[in-house]
Design an enzyme around this catalytic site. Structure first.
Site, PDB file in Angstrom:
ATOM      1  N   LYS A 122       0.818  -1.219   0.000  1.00 33.35           N
ATOM      2  CA  LYS A 122       0.000   0.000   0.000  1.00 33.35           C
ATOM      3  C   LYS A 122       0.850   1.267   0.000  1.00 33.35           C
ATOM      4  CE  LYS A 122      -3.882  -2.268   2.185  1.00 33.35           C
ATOM      5  NZ  LYS A 122      -4.546  -2.594   0.919  1.00 33.35           N
ATOM      6  N   GLY A 123       1.943   1.254   0.768  1.00 30.75           N
ATOM      7  CA  GLY A 123       2.793   2.450   0.815  1.00 30.75           C
ATOM      8  C   GLY A 123       3.431   2.728  -0.531  1.00 30.75           C
ATOM      9  N   SER A 152     -17.292   1.106  -6.963  1.00 32.31           N
ATOM     10  CA  SER A 152     -18.098   1.591  -8.097  1.00 32.31           C
ATOM     11  C   SER A 152     -19.231   2.511  -7.647  1.00 32.31           C
ATOM     12  CB  SER A 152     -18.645   0.405  -8.892  1.00 32.31           C
ATOM     13  OG  SER A 152     -19.384  -0.407  -8.017  1.00 32.31           O
ATOM     14  N   ASP A 208      -5.289   2.738  -3.322  1.00 30.79           N
ATOM     15  CA  ASP A 208      -3.975   3.407  -3.217  1.00 30.79           C
ATOM     16  C   ASP A 208      -3.851   4.491  -4.283  1.00 30.79           C
ATOM     17  OD1 ASP A 208      -3.348   1.598  -1.210  1.00 30.79           O
ATOM     18  OD2 ASP A 208      -2.614   0.132  -2.647  1.00 30.79           O
ATOM     19  N   ASN A 267     -10.563  10.002  -7.885  1.00 30.98           N
ATOM     20  CA  ASN A 267     -11.494   9.032  -8.485  1.00 30.98           C
ATOM     21  C   ASN A 267     -11.060   8.654  -9.903  1.00 30.98           C
ATOM     22  OD1 ASN A 267     -13.433   8.357  -6.679  1.00 30.98           O
ATOM     23  ND2 ASN A 267     -14.974   9.815  -7.390  1.00 30.98           N
ATOM     24  N   LYS A 309      -6.165  -1.938 -15.875  1.00 35.57           N
ATOM     25  CA  LYS A 309      -5.027  -2.815 -16.177  1.00 35.57           C
ATOM     26  C   LYS A 309      -4.776  -3.762 -15.013  1.00 35.57           C
ATOM     27  CE  LYS A 309      -2.721   0.568 -19.064  1.00 35.57           C
ATOM     28  NZ  LYS A 309      -2.037   1.815 -18.807  1.00 35.57           N
TER      29      LYS A 309
END
Ligand code: RIB
Length: 292
Positions: free
Chosen positions: A41-42, A209, A238, A262, A271
């Protein structure tokens, strides 16, 4: 001048398997594809912000194994300053990810991410203090997150806390942050022992969504998500956080920065992979020009 963003957090190698079905316990299935893709995450948030043109420093740890060296090289190539990433003895963090049935499941083994101690963070004080924004998540020890946030606050640096994976958080930590970005499940956990009013003005709830919700002058503001053809949602949160930090540090209003985040998140889902899917500044600008 490019905004200065420091990310204190995890760096993982994602071990990604694509499969049509999720196996039941005890079942063996044949999958479609396997890839190793940079994640954590970082590091994901650092790469998202760097690809959007920010001046990004990463504070974290990788192991002295092949993954560690590969991830350091990859971060450098993405334009992230890794001079505050330590290579420690042992294994690099990994995330075993199953992408299946339109969603994903993840098991993280933190390994070297455990070495991001409060002492290590203290050694990186100058990097944090010299930033416009600090981004933190919860894949490193909680005391180290608290340390980073305290250093930021002492130096007037704005803080975005992405409370993932969620755990019990102190009032002190929450009060020291400027923005908290949980998903709906994380928000529920966050509000288990506290009144929403105490943190409401900092919260931006990401709802996939279904878009996102934040509060302004006690009014609920809802923003829809962009509609795209989704390939893999790994790292979408992230990407949003990276985009939010860049938008805010460039002087966008909260609403504009959320919309920008967003767009970054939507593009990232088109991807496969967390960092491999992240868009550039130009791609985001073009996307917003077309989709509003
Ligand atoms: O948010 C997605 C990330 O969570 C993945 O890249 C994986 O490494 C886990 O940390």
């Amino acid at each position: 001048m490019a905004p200065k963003i420091t990310v204190v957090g995890s760096i993982n190698m994602d071990l990604v398997t694509l499969s049509e079905k999720v196996p039941k316990m005890g079942e063996t299935l044949l999958g479609q594809e396997f890839r190793t893709i940079p994640g954590g995450k970082g590091a994901n948030q650092a790469v998202a912000a760097a690809k959007l043109g920010a001046d990004v420093r990463m504070v974290g740890c990788v192991g002295d194994d092949v993954f560690g060296t590969e991830l350091l090289e990859h971060l450098k190539k993405q334009g992230v300053d890794v001079s505050h990433v330590d290579q420690v003895s042992g294994s690099t963090g990994t995330a075993t990810i199953l992408v299946s049935e339109g969603d994903n499941s993840i098991i993280v083994v933190p390994a070297a991410n455990h070495s991001v101690t409060p002492l290590l963070v203290e050694k990186k004080r100058d990097a944090i203090a010299g930033s416009d924004f600090l981004l933190v998540q919860l894949e490193i020890p909680l005391e180290s997150v608290q340390k980073a946030v305290s250093i930021a606050k002492e130096n007037g640096v704005k803080v975005i806390l992405n409370p993932a994976p969620i755990e019990e958080l102190s009032e002190e930590l929450l009060q020291q942050t400027d923005y908290i970005t949980p998903n709906e499940h994380e928000l529920e956990r966050l509000l288990q022992d506290r009144d929403q009013a105490s943190i409401q003005d900092k919260i931006i709830v990401t709802k996939g969504s279904d878009g996102l919700t934040f509060y302004q002058n006690n009014e609920e503001v809802n923003l829809p998500s962009y509609s795209v053809e989704v390939k893999d949602t790994t790292g979408a949160g992230d990407s949003f956080n990276g985009g939010l930090a860049v938008g805010l540090s460039q002087g966008m209003s909260l609403q504009e920065a959320c919309r920008y985040g967003n767009a970054v998140a939507a593009l990232s889902t088109t991807k496969l992979g967390a960092q491999t899917g992240m868009p550039t500044k130009e791609e985001v600008e073009q996307f917003i020009a077309v989709n509003g």
